[in-house]
Structure formats: structure tokens, C-alpha cells
Scaffold this active site. Structure first.
Site, PDB file in Angstrom:
ATOM      1  N   GLU A   1     -20.176  43.347  21.106  1.00  0.00           N
ATOM      2  CA  GLU A   1     -20.048  43.817  19.714  1.00  0.00           C
ATOM      3  C   GLU A   1     -21.062  43.106  18.812  1.00  0.00           C
ATOM      4  O   GLU A   1     -21.697  42.133  19.203  1.00  0.00           O
ATOM      5  CB  GLU A   1     -18.637  43.537  19.175  1.00  0.00           C
TER       6      GLU A   1
ATOM      7  N   ASN B   1     -14.100  49.422  11.413  1.00  0.00           N
ATOM      8  CA  ASN B   1     -15.406  49.588  12.057  1.00  0.00           C
ATOM      9  C   ASN B   1     -16.342  50.370  11.146  1.00  0.00           C
ATOM     10  O   ASN B   1     -15.976  50.755  10.034  1.00  0.00           O
ATOM     11  CB  ASN B   1     -15.255  50.316  13.395  1.00  0.00           C
TER      12      ASN B   1
ATOM     13  N   ASP C   1     -16.699  54.021  16.167  1.00  0.00           N
ATOM     14  CA  ASP C   1     -16.803  52.566  16.258  1.00  0.00           C
ATOM     15  C   ASP C   1     -17.920  52.109  15.323  1.00  0.00           C
ATOM     16  O   ASP C   1     -18.014  52.590  14.200  1.00  0.00           O
ATOM     17  CB  ASP C   1     -17.017  52.139  17.709  1.00  0.00           C
TER      18      ASP C   1
END
Length: 296
Positions: free
Chosen positions: A21, A152, A203
């Protein structure tokens, strides 16, 4: 009709992160940084030399913002810290959610004003346990939005007048007008993209120089490109089911990298998805923008 584009890119790093991430790019050193959140690691890849380093962290962290050549700001489950690039020493900067050890940070990005948007969520992904915060020069922290389960897609238009975010569980991309001088909201969020009926979840996202939004779609194995008015115009397939966040990279910021994850996969799923957790490059030419530095 959405154009479907097959993957023509490559693997930049085959280290299989549980939850890759928060990729960010440092143009001064031609280096991409990203996190393995659940593995408590910060990864570093120099794109000129291909030298790869993995830095162990004492806590879960998820977002890195450039400060200057010597320092970075990182968001962690224990608050915000300034990290020395040389040696990795951490200095506490600001708290986020004192008294909430069940939460950690998740998505975030630096606004063109030099402020930071950073989000939190439950470590167990409990419903509506997270929030999005604005962090400004002098460690001033302001809560912007709460009641979010999996925050997100925090990103901004190039001129700083528009902000985007999502709750992946709700699966709607939100658009909000901002004060470009501060990065603070100047209106209420509205739904730009409703993808509640589609497979996978919204996301991480970035916005290119033309205002188009590039979104990694978790669970759908793709990166989608949306116009500023919310129309999906292209879908780029990636060879990993759980892409998590894109980043513009390269000396001309004309390349696109994307982190991936194998969180939640059983042994059979991982065997069928060997690049889950790798850092990939999409293989397309983009008009990216350099993410601004955070102003301490």
C-alpha cells in the site's frame, strides 16, 4: 463503452507483501517507496540502479510524504512521525487518534497546498470506525469526515480545488470542493462514481495532469481510469487480483506503478495468484504529476 486494455507492463518488485500500500515517488532520487502495512515494512526501490531495500518498522504504517531530501513524514498506528531518510530514525510529530489502539492509518495523500489528508480504520475493519483527517503545517490536525469503514482513494485535482475519497465498503467515489490554499473542504461531498453494483471495490487513486482519476480496483484485478465528470473510459488489467494503489513514477512521471496484496487469500488463491503482493508497472504512458512535499 469502457475500453479494456490487457496488461503489457512488468514486475518492478516480486517481494510478496501481505498488504502492499501507499506507494509514493521521490523525483530527486528516482525512488519509489511503499509499505507492507501488516508486515510492518517500508520498501524502497531506486529505479535508476534497481537497488531494493526493506526497512523494518516498529509499528504498522501506511503513507509516506516527502518533506525534503533528508526527511519524510509517515503515518502509523501510533500517530505521525518524521523519518530521517538516512538511518530511518523516527521522531514523533502529531497524534491522530489517542485512545483508539484498535485503529490504524490507511490511505492518504499530500495536497498541493503542502497539507496532508490521512485516514484511519479499524484493524479488524469494523464498520464506520474510521475517519479522514487534515494535517497542516505546525502539526494542526482537523477531522474532516468520520463514520468511514475502509477509507481510500484520497487524491486531489492538480490545482487543489477538488478532493476525492471513498469508503471501499460503500463503493462510491466522493467528490468535494476544496480551498486550494489550505486543502480544507469548501463544500459538502457528493457522489461522483457509484460502483456499488460492480465486482471489486474502489481502492487507492491518483489524479493525472489532465484531471483524470486512476483507481486501483481491489478484487477485480484492474486499474480504472475515470474522467473528471466520473465516466470510466478505460480499464487496465493487472496480473494480480487485489491491486491496492497506483503512483506516478519515472523521471518524467509518465509511468504508473501499482501495489498489490495477498491479504485474505487462502493457500489455493495465493497459488493461483503468484504476483499477489508484488509491485507492478502498468506499461502505459501517462501524464503524471509529482506529489507535493509536506510542509512541516
Amino acid at each position: 463503452m469502457t475500453e479494456i486494455i490487457e496488461f503489457s507492463g512488468k514486475t518492478l518488485s516480486d517481494t510478496n507483501s501481505v498488504l502492499g500500500e501507499g506507494p509514493s515517488y521521490d523525483p530527486d532520487t528516482n525512488t519509489i517507496w511503499w509499505f507492507n502495512i501488516l508486515g510492518k515494512e517500508l520498501h524502497e526501490l531506486n529505479l535508476t540502479t534497481n537497488e531494493k531495500k526493506v526497512h523494518a518498522l516498529p509499528m504498522m504504517a501506511s503513507v509516506l510524504a516527502r518533506v525534503d531530501a533528508e526527511r519524510q513524514l509517515i503515518s502509523t498506528e501510533e500517530g505521525l512521525f518524521v523519518r530521517n531518510v538516512d538511518g530511518g530514525a523516527l521522531t514523533f510529530y502529531a497524534p491522530l487518534e489517542n485512545g483508539k489502539p484498535e485503529n490504524r492509518t490507511n490511505d492518504g495523500r499530500t495536497h498541493p497546498s503542502g497539507s496532508l489528508w490521512i485516514s484511519t480504520m479499524s484493524k479488524r475493519a469494523e464498520a464506520q470506525a474510521g475517519a479522514i483527517y487534515h494535517v497542516a503545517q505546525g502539526a494542526k490536525v482537523t477531522k474532516l469526515f468520520d463514520g468511514i469503514s475502509i477509507p481510500n482513494s484520497i487524491c486531489f485535482s492538480p490545482d487543489g480545488t477538488i478532493g476525492y475519497f471513498t469508503d471501499t465498503r460503500a463503493n462510491c467515489l466522493m467528490r468535494v470542493l476544496l480551498d486550494p490554499q489550505t486543502g480544507l473542504p469548501a463544500g459538502e461531498p457528493i457522489v461522483l462514481v457509484d460502483s456499488t453494483e460492480e465486482p471489486g471495490g474502489l481502492d487507492g487513486s491518483v489524479v493525472d495532469a489532465d484531471g483524470y482519476i486512476w483507481n486501483a480496483r481491489w478484487g477485480a484485478g484492474c486499474v480504472d481510469r475515470y474522467s473528471p465528470d466520473g465516466l470510466r473510459i478505460a480499464r487496465y488489467k493487472v496480473p494480480a487480483a487485489q491491486p491496492s494503489c497506483p503512483a506516478f513514477i519515472g523521471e518524467n512521471v509518465d509511468r504508473l506503478a501499482v501495489t498489490t496484496a495477498w491479504e485474505g487469500m487462502d493457500e489455493d488463491s495465493r497459488s493461483a495468484d503468484p504476483l499477489a503482493g508484488a509491485l507492478l508497472e502498468l506499461g502505459v504512458t501517462v501524464r503524471g504529476v509529482v506529489e507535493p512535499a509536506y510542509i512541516l
